[in-house]
Design a protein around this motif. Structure first.
Motif, PDB file in Angstrom:
ATOM      1  N   LYS A  40      25.971 -27.218  71.077  1.00  0.00           N
ATOM      2  CA  LYS A  40      27.390 -26.920  70.957  1.00  0.00           C
ATOM      3  C   LYS A  40      28.199 -28.211  71.051  1.00  0.00           C
ATOM      4  O   LYS A  40      27.887 -29.070  71.868  1.00  0.00           O
ATOM      5  CB  LYS A  40      27.840 -26.006  72.090  1.00  0.00           C
ATOM      6  N   PRO A  41      29.259 -28.323  70.257  1.00  0.00           N
ATOM      7  CA  PRO A  41      30.103 -29.510  70.373  1.00  0.00           C
ATOM      8  C   PRO A  41      31.023 -29.405  71.588  1.00  0.00           C
ATOM      9  O   PRO A  41      31.319 -28.313  72.076  1.00  0.00           O
ATOM     10  CB  PRO A  41      30.916 -29.494  69.077  1.00  0.00           C
ATOM     11  N   TYR A  42      31.466 -30.557  72.053  1.00  0.00           N
ATOM     12  CA  TYR A  42      32.453 -30.581  73.127  1.00  0.00           C
ATOM     13  C   TYR A  42      33.777 -30.046  72.598  1.00  0.00           C
ATOM     14  O   TYR A  42      34.119 -30.242  71.428  1.00  0.00           O
ATOM     15  CB  TYR A  42      32.655 -31.999  73.656  1.00  0.00           C
ATOM     16  N   LEU A  43      34.524 -29.395  73.456  1.00  0.00           N
ATOM     17  CA  LEU A  43      35.810 -28.824  73.082  1.00  0.00           C
ATOM     18  C   LEU A  43      36.767 -29.908  72.600  1.00  0.00           C
ATOM     19  O   LEU A  43      37.524 -29.698  71.653  1.00  0.00           O
ATOM     20  CB  LEU A  43      36.400 -28.058  74.260  1.00  0.00           C
ATOM     21  N   SER A  44      36.719 -31.081  73.201  1.00  0.00           N
ATOM     22  CA  SER A  44      37.611 -32.171  72.799  1.00  0.00           C
ATOM     23  C   SER A  44      37.363 -32.607  71.359  1.00  0.00           C
ATOM     24  O   SER A  44      38.303 -32.922  70.627  1.00  0.00           O
ATOM     25  CB  SER A  44      37.452 -33.367  73.742  1.00  0.00           C
ATOM     26  N   ILE A  45      36.120 -32.582  70.922  1.00  0.00           N
ATOM     27  CA  ILE A  45      35.794 -32.958  69.544  1.00  0.00           C
ATOM     28  C   ILE A  45      36.346 -31.923  68.577  1.00  0.00           C
ATOM     29  O   ILE A  45      36.889 -32.266  67.531  1.00  0.00           O
ATOM     30  CB  ILE A  45      34.266 -33.120  69.377  1.00  0.00           C
ATOM     31  N   VAL A  46      36.239 -30.659  68.932  1.00  0.00           N
ATOM     32  CA  VAL A  46      36.778 -29.585  68.091  1.00  0.00           C
ATOM     33  C   VAL A  46      38.287 -29.722  68.000  1.00  0.00           C
ATOM     34  O   VAL A  46      38.864 -29.612  66.910  1.00  0.00           O
ATOM     35  CB  VAL A  46      36.366 -28.202  68.625  1.00  0.00           C
ATOM     36  N   CYS A  47      38.947 -29.977  69.119  1.00  0.00           N
ATOM     37  CA  CYS A  47      40.399 -30.149  69.121  1.00  0.00           C
ATOM     38  C   CYS A  47      40.804 -31.333  68.233  1.00  0.00           C
ATOM     39  O   CYS A  47      41.760 -31.225  67.448  1.00  0.00           O
ATOM     40  CB  CYS A  47      40.923 -30.374  70.530  1.00  0.00           C
ATOM     41  N   ARG A  48      40.099 -32.444  68.337  1.00  0.00           N
ATOM     42  CA  ARG A  48      40.412 -33.606  67.498  1.00  0.00           C
ATOM     43  C   ARG A  48      40.240 -33.294  66.025  1.00  0.00           C
ATOM     44  O   ARG A  48      41.047 -33.708  65.203  1.00  0.00           O
ATOM     45  CB  ARG A  48      39.529 -34.793  67.880  1.00  0.00           C
ATOM     46  N   SER A  49      39.193 -32.572  65.687  1.00  0.00           N
ATOM     47  CA  SER A  49      38.960 -32.270  64.272  1.00  0.00           C
ATOM     48  C   SER A  49      40.014 -31.332  63.717  1.00  0.00           C
ATOM     49  O   SER A  49      40.286 -31.340  62.525  1.00  0.00           O
ATOM     50  CB  SER A  49      37.552 -31.692  64.056  1.00  0.00           C
ATOM     51  N   LEU A  50      40.653 -30.559  64.604  1.00  0.00           N
ATOM     52  CA  LEU A  50      41.733 -29.668  64.192  1.00  0.00           C
ATOM     53  C   LEU A  50      43.096 -30.364  64.234  1.00  0.00           C
ATOM     54  O   LEU A  50      44.099 -29.804  63.807  1.00  0.00           O
ATOM     55  CB  LEU A  50      41.774 -28.416  65.088  1.00  0.00           C
TER      56      LEU A  50
END
Length: 52
Positions: A40-50
């Protein structure tokens, strides 16, 4: 959505709740799918990609 991203603590849980209120689940799932690597990716990486 916790089954898609790493959630380690209450702060992560609150961040994920905030993210779900501002971005729809399909967009979050798409961002997770674009992340590379195993697990699973880190939540911070998902937020950055969004962009949030």
């Amino acid at each position: 959505m916790e089954h898609l991203v790493r959630v380690y603590n209450e702060k992560d849980r609150q961040t994920l709740e905030w993210l779900r209120r501002h971005v729809d689940d399909a967009a979050i799932a798409s961002a997770v799918a674009q992340c590379t690597g195993s697990g699973k990716p880190y939540l911070s990486i998902v937020c950055r990609s969004l962009g949030v």
